[in-house]
Design a protein around this motif. Sequence first.
Motif, PDB file in Angstrom:
ATOM      1  N   MET A  81       0.900  -1.215   0.054  1.00  0.00           N
ATOM      2  CA  MET A  81      -0.028  -0.146   0.099  1.00  0.00           C
ATOM      3  C   MET A  81       0.829   1.214  -0.204  1.00  0.00           C
ATOM      4  N   LYS A  82       0.372   2.329  -1.231  1.00  0.00           N
ATOM      5  CA  LYS A  82       1.588   3.078  -0.774  1.00  0.00           C
ATOM      6  C   LYS A  82       1.127   4.162  -0.492  1.00  0.00           C
ATOM      7  N   VAL A  83       1.787   5.061   0.370  1.00  0.00           N
ATOM      8  CA  VAL A  83       0.954   6.072   1.361  1.00  0.00           C
ATOM      9  C   VAL A  83       1.885   7.258   1.551  1.00  0.00           C
ATOM     10  N   ILE A  84       1.563   8.475   1.523  1.00  0.00           N
ATOM     11  CA  ILE A  84       2.216   9.868   1.138  1.00  0.00           C
ATOM     12  C   ILE A  84       1.541  10.414   2.945  1.00  0.00           C
ATOM     13  N   LEU A  85       2.592  10.838   3.222  1.00  0.00           N
ATOM     14  CA  LEU A  85       3.082  11.424   4.709  1.00  0.00           C
ATOM     15  C   LEU A  85       2.371  13.080   4.517  1.00  0.00           C
ATOM     16  N   VAL A  86       1.762  13.543   4.751  1.00  0.00           N
ATOM     17  CA  VAL A  86       1.866  15.308   5.231  1.00  0.00           C
ATOM     18  C   VAL A  86       2.023  15.894   6.249  1.00  0.00           C
ATOM     19  N   GLY A 144       7.707  10.244  13.465  1.00  0.00           N
ATOM     20  CA  GLY A 144       7.197   9.401  13.799  1.00  0.00           C
ATOM     21  C   GLY A 144       5.670   8.228  13.054  1.00  0.00           C
ATOM     22  N   LEU A 145       4.754   9.353  12.712  1.00  0.00           N
ATOM     23  CA  LEU A 145       3.788   8.022  11.532  1.00  0.00           C
ATOM     24  C   LEU A 145       4.623   7.190  10.539  1.00  0.00           C
ATOM     25  N   GLU A 146       6.008   7.404  10.159  1.00  0.00           N
ATOM     26  CA  GLU A 146       6.736   6.535   9.331  1.00  0.00           C
ATOM     27  C   GLU A 146       6.927   4.623  10.465  1.00  0.00           C
ATOM     28  N   LYS A 147       7.477   5.431  11.460  1.00  0.00           N
ATOM     29  CA  LYS A 147       8.352   4.518  11.829  1.00  0.00           C
ATOM     30  C   LYS A 147       7.061   3.366  12.040  1.00  0.00           C
ATOM     31  N   ILE A 148       5.826   3.986  12.304  1.00  0.00           N
ATOM     32  CA  ILE A 148       4.281   2.955  13.172  1.00  0.00           C
ATOM     33  C   ILE A 148       3.790   2.487  12.009  1.00  0.00           C
ATOM     34  N   CYS A 149       3.959   3.447  10.810  1.00  0.00           N
ATOM     35  CA  CYS A 149       3.988   2.938   8.602  1.00  0.00           C
ATOM     36  C   CYS A 149       4.983   1.552   8.480  1.00  0.00           C
ATOM     37  N   LEU A 150       5.772   1.481   8.821  1.00  0.00           N
ATOM     38  CA  LEU A 150       6.361   0.773   8.069  1.00  0.00           C
ATOM     39  C   LEU A 150       6.648  -0.599   8.956  1.00  0.00           C
ATOM     40  N   ARG A 151       7.340  -0.196  10.495  1.00  0.00           N
ATOM     41  CA  ARG A 151       7.422  -1.100  10.895  1.00  0.00           C
ATOM     42  C   ARG A 151       6.250  -2.038  11.239  1.00  0.00           C
ATOM     43  N   GLU A 152       4.906  -1.781  11.625  1.00  0.00           N
ATOM     44  CA  GLU A 152       3.580  -2.322  11.879  1.00  0.00           C
ATOM     45  C   GLU A 152       2.560  -2.540  10.982  1.00  0.00           C
ATOM     46  N   GLY A 153       2.597  -1.436  10.365  1.00  0.00           N
ATOM     47  CA  GLY A 153       1.962  -0.790   9.107  1.00  0.00           C
ATOM     48  C   GLY A 153       1.466  -2.329   8.014  1.00  0.00           C
ATOM     49  N   PRO A 154       0.434  -3.039   7.447  1.00  0.00           N
ATOM     50  CA  PRO A 154      -0.262  -3.640   6.709  1.00  0.00           C
ATOM     51  C   PRO A 154       1.189  -3.735   5.472  1.00  0.00           C
ATOM     52  N   ASP A 155       1.819  -4.071   5.095  1.00  0.00           N
ATOM     53  CA  ASP A 155       2.372  -3.889   3.793  1.00  0.00           C
ATOM     54  C   ASP A 155       2.735  -2.601   3.050  1.00  0.00           C
ATOM     55  N   VAL A 156       2.683  -1.207   4.328  1.00  0.00           N
ATOM     56  CA  VAL A 156       3.587   0.128   3.780  1.00  0.00           C
ATOM     57  C   VAL A 156       4.330   0.023   3.028  1.00  0.00           C
ATOM     58  N   GLU A 157       4.546   1.186   2.186  1.00  0.00           N
ATOM     59  CA  GLU A 157       5.504   1.683   2.174  1.00  0.00           C
ATOM     60  C   GLU A 157       5.013   3.388   1.252  1.00  0.00           C
ATOM     61  N   ILE A 158       5.851   3.739   1.721  1.00  0.00           N
ATOM     62  CA  ILE A 158       6.067   5.174   2.627  1.00  0.00           C
ATOM     63  C   ILE A 158       6.580   5.857   0.997  1.00  0.00           C
ATOM     64  N   ILE A 159       5.636   7.029   0.206  1.00  0.00           N
ATOM     65  CA  ILE A 159       6.184   7.305  -1.044  1.00  0.00           C
ATOM     66  C   ILE A 159       6.923   8.455  -1.536  1.00  0.00           C
ATOM     67  N   GLY A 160       6.027   8.880   0.133  1.00  0.00           N
ATOM     68  CA  GLY A 160       6.608  10.552  -0.384  1.00  0.00           C
ATOM     69  C   GLY A 160       6.263  11.695   1.684  1.00  0.00           C
ATOM     70  N   SER A 161       7.127  12.150   2.232  1.00  0.00           N
ATOM     71  CA  SER A 161       6.852  12.569   3.093  1.00  0.00           C
ATOM     72  C   SER A 161       7.728  14.393   3.174  1.00  0.00           C
ATOM     73  N   HIS A 162       6.737  14.781   2.919  1.00  0.00           N
ATOM     74  CA  HIS A 162       6.247  16.079   2.697  1.00  0.00           C
ATOM     75  C   HIS A 162       5.611  17.397   3.572  1.00  0.00           C
ATOM     76  N   ARG A 163       6.360  18.559   4.368  1.00  0.00           N
ATOM     77  CA  ARG A 163       6.309  19.598   5.194  1.00  0.00           C
ATOM     78  C   ARG A 163       4.939  20.408   4.890  1.00  0.00           C
ATOM     79  N   ASN A 164       4.556  20.232   3.356  1.00  0.00           N
ATOM     80  CA  ASN A 164       3.269  21.032   2.986  1.00  0.00           C
ATOM     81  C   ASN A 164       2.433  20.137   2.330  1.00  0.00           C
ATOM     82  N   GLY A 165       1.527  21.069   2.217  1.00  0.00           N
ATOM     83  CA  GLY A 165       0.359  20.924   1.269  1.00  0.00           C
ATOM     84  C   GLY A 165       1.067  20.906  -0.998  1.00  0.00           C
TER      85      GLY A 165
END
Length: 259
Positions: free
Chosen positions: A1-6, A15-36
């Motif tokens: 599951m491809k996820v973008i964090l903002v 913190g979100l990235e850590k939780i998602c990657l360690r315990e999430g259901p097959d999560v891939e963080i494809i973007g982490s951004h400071r604003n919209g």
Amino acid sequence: MKVILVDDEELIRLGLEKICLREGPDVEIIGSHRNGAEAWSQLSMLPPQGVDLLISDIRMPVMDGFELIERCRRSFPDLPVIVLSGFSDFDYARRALRFGVTDYLLKPIDKPELLSLLKRTAAARSSEESLSGGDSSALPSDPQPAPDHYVVERLKSLLESEYDQPLEFARLAERLGMNSSYISRLFKIETGQTLTEYLIGVRMSHAKKLLVEQPELKNYEIAEKVGYGDPVHFNKLFKKTVGMTPKDYKNAAYHPRSH
């Protein structure tokens, strides 16, 4: 599951990235951004199936979450969105429900709640993919609990945030990427109510609140505010649902009988 964090707070994103990657259901963080704006730069380059979930703060510099979500709805109408909000900004999170978001999380982020939302989103995505590959007009004989719960809660959220709009089954189904007859039957099975019955209950609840909190409003004004263009029809529904007319309800609220 491809996820973008903002989020404009780096610690929150980490913190979100850590939780998602360690315990999430097959999560891939494809973007982490400071604003919209940063997030939209990436999103605008992606195909419709290039992202499965957007997790975004509401209040951010440059471009806030509302504008980001509004833009996403044009290019990714069915993209699940989870908004983040501090307790002092809780009204912002509730307002975001009108933009068709899936759910919201209050800061500090509750880890079990986040994981639950991730699993529900992944399960719903899997369910929709399987339905789109077969006959989606038929209700599965053994529906999985997580997707069913997700769909029903999403429908409730849409009805509760857009109660003043006409109920259009086709539009609701399109926003969920599902068949209208499927969601209608699923909602009835899961809640014991039809979508129409549930919406009437939501509208009457808001009407009662308006009658008490804004007594200066005319009957037709209240009817319009809760989604009824015909005040006579509204009157009949109110009496059938509440057991008295709107006028009697208002009088009872301001002149309660003494015991």
